[in-house]
Design an enzyme around this catalytic site. Structure first.
Site, PDB file in Angstrom:
ATOM      1  N   GLY A  20       0.815  -1.206   0.000  1.00  0.00           N
ATOM      2  CA  GLY A  20       0.000   0.000   0.000  1.00  0.00           C
ATOM      3  C   GLY A  20       0.852   1.260   0.000  1.00  0.00           C
ATOM      4  N   ARG A  24       7.240   1.748   1.229  1.00  0.00           N
ATOM      5  CA  ARG A  24       7.519   0.312   1.366  1.00  0.00           C
ATOM      6  C   ARG A  24       8.022  -0.242   0.036  1.00  0.00           C
ATOM      7  NH1 ARG A  24       4.021  -1.686   5.640  1.00  0.00           N
ATOM      8  NH2 ARG A  24       5.328  -1.303   7.443  1.00  0.00           N
ATOM      9  N   VAL A  88       0.797  -6.997  -1.099  1.00  0.00           N
ATOM     10  CA  VAL A  88       1.333  -7.356   0.221  1.00  0.00           C
ATOM     11  C   VAL A  88       0.910  -6.244   1.179  1.00  0.00           C
ATOM     12  CG1 VAL A  88       3.272  -8.844  -0.448  1.00  0.00           C
ATOM     13  CG2 VAL A  88       3.582  -6.386  -0.522  1.00  0.00           C
ATOM     14  N   GLY A  89       0.086  -6.594   2.159  1.00  0.00           N
ATOM     15  CA  GLY A  89      -0.465  -5.555   3.017  1.00  0.00           C
ATOM     16  C   GLY A  89      -0.679  -5.996   4.443  1.00  0.00           C
ATOM     17  N   THR A  90      -1.370  -5.139   5.195  1.00  0.00           N
ATOM     18  CA  THR A  90      -1.688  -5.475   6.580  1.00  0.00           C
ATOM     19  C   THR A  90      -3.208  -5.560   6.728  1.00  0.00           C
ATOM     20  OG1 THR A  90      -1.646  -3.135   7.161  1.00  0.00           O
ATOM     21  CG2 THR A  90       0.365  -4.397   7.580  1.00  0.00           C
ATOM     22  N   GLU A 181      -8.373  -3.240   0.035  1.00  0.00           N
ATOM     23  CA  GLU A 181      -7.948  -3.190  -1.374  1.00  0.00           C
ATOM     24  C   GLU A 181      -8.237  -4.431  -2.226  1.00  0.00           C
ATOM     25  OE1 GLU A 181      -5.826  -2.393   1.170  1.00  0.00           O
ATOM     26  OE2 GLU A 181      -5.848  -0.210   0.975  1.00  0.00           O
ATOM     27  N   SER A 203      -1.906  -6.810  11.590  1.00  0.00           N
ATOM     28  CA  SER A 203      -1.230  -5.687  12.258  1.00  0.00           C
ATOM     29  C   SER A 203      -1.994  -5.189  13.480  1.00  0.00           C
ATOM     30  CB  SER A 203      -1.062  -4.526  11.281  1.00  0.00           C
ATOM     31  OG  SER A 203      -2.334  -4.087  10.837  1.00  0.00           O
ATOM     32  N   ASP A 204      -3.281  -5.561  13.576  1.00  0.00           N
ATOM     33  CA  ASP A 204      -4.067  -5.152  14.742  1.00  0.00           C
ATOM     34  C   ASP A 204      -5.270  -6.079  14.876  1.00  0.00           C
ATOM     35  OD1 ASP A 204      -4.434  -3.092  12.328  1.00  0.00           O
ATOM     36  OD2 ASP A 204      -6.387  -3.459  13.222  1.00  0.00           O
TER      37      ASP A 204
HETATM   38  N1  HPA Z   1      -9.311  -2.096   8.904  1.00  0.00           N
HETATM   39  C1  HPA Z   1      -9.069  -1.877   7.612  1.00  0.00           C
HETATM   40  N2  HPA Z   1      -7.874  -2.005   7.070  1.00  0.00           N
HETATM   41  C2  HPA Z   1      -6.858  -2.364   7.862  1.00  0.00           C
HETATM   42  C3  HPA Z   1      -7.046  -2.609   9.208  1.00  0.00           C
HETATM   43  C4  HPA Z   1      -8.342  -2.470   9.760  1.00  0.00           C
HETATM   44  O1  HPA Z   1      -8.576  -2.688  10.951  1.00  0.00           O
HETATM   45  N3  HPA Z   1      -5.843  -2.941   9.732  1.00  0.00           N
HETATM   46  C5  HPA Z   1      -4.960  -2.889   8.723  1.00  0.00           C
HETATM   47  N4  HPA Z   1      -5.560  -2.556   7.586  1.00  0.00           N
END
Ligand code: HPA
Length: 235
Positions: A20, A24, A88-90, A181, A203-204
């Site tokens: 994204g 990066r 490649v993302g989170t 995405e 990531s969360d």
């Molecule tokens: N929501 C949407 N996109 C994200 C999130 C999320 O909690 N964490 C990382 N990308």
């Protein structure tokens, strides 16, 4: 040149790795590619082309959200003859079954987005990754001893929600995590007869509210990039 990419046509590889964040993309290119050349900087959406173990690869940022990745992936596929895009993302986890840093391979994504309807009238809520790209990524993960969770995810248009319905999406469709995405990327690939895949690192967590530091994210990100790059050697 296209409306949003200034690169010359043959300076983009058939396979594009797409984080994204454009910074990066710069990090990946400078760390992993041999002879990386900056080929786009329109709107700061950096793209680099070089070789990975001899294979020509482009790394380019997508920006955040479906409108952004929708524009770049469409132009790459349609105008630059790109065949494969690996995002490649989170992602944020919707279930306790996933831990921070877990690695997901998206098989299917659900979205309430109007992207498909607006793009070509397709109102269905699901899009799938390319079967063959996912197979290469799964094989490579096995060879590298990395654990991959094959997942259905939620591709959302909204990051900040006043009212979150993640539990419903988990129960109803089995969405394990959320990003913003994949749906547009997979849709474009389907419409244009191309291939797309998406690797995500958690990531969360929307369940436990835990999140990662940017330093920790960088480390787990490295693992995901290495997997994506190694997999490209198979096709
Ligand atoms: N929501 C949407 N996109 C994200 C999130 C999320 O909690 N964490 C990382 N990308």
């Amino acid at each position: 040149m296209t409306a949003h990419i200034e690169a010359l046509k043959d300076s983009i590889a058939k396979t594009v790795i797409m984080p994204g964040d454009p910074l990066r993309a710069k990090f990946i290119a400078e760390t992993y590619l041999e002879n990386p050349k900056l080929v786009n900087q329109v709107r700061g959406m950096l793209a680099y082309t070089g070789t990975y173990k001899g294979k020509k690869i482009t790394v380019m940022g997508s920006g955040m959200g479906m409108p952004s990745i929708g524009i770049y992936s469409y132009e790459l596929y349609k105008e630059y003859g790109v065949e494969n895009i690996i995002r490649v993302g989170t992602a944020g986890s919707y279930t306790k079954d996933l831990n921070l840093y877990d690695l997901l391979l998206v098989q299917k994504c659900y979205s309430e987005s109007s992207y498909g309807k607006t793009q070509n009238g397709d109102e269905s809520c699901f899009r799938e990754a390319s079967f063959s790209l996912n197979l290469y990524l799964e094989q490579t993960a096995q060879e590298m001893n990395k654990h991959l969770t094959i997942a259905t995810i939620h591709s959302s248009d909204v990051f900040y929600k006043e009212k979150d319905n993640y539990l419903e999406l988990w129960k109803k469709y089995g969405c394990m995590a959320c990003e913003m995405e994949s749906f547009a990327l997979f849709h474009n690939a389907q419409v244009l007869g191309k291939r797309a895949a998406c690797l995500l690192t958690i990531s969360d967590s929307l369940v436990t509210k835990e999140s990662t530091t940017s330093e920790q994210r960088q480390l787990s990100f490295t693992e995901m990039i290495e997997l994506a790059l190694e997999a490209t050697l198979k096709f």
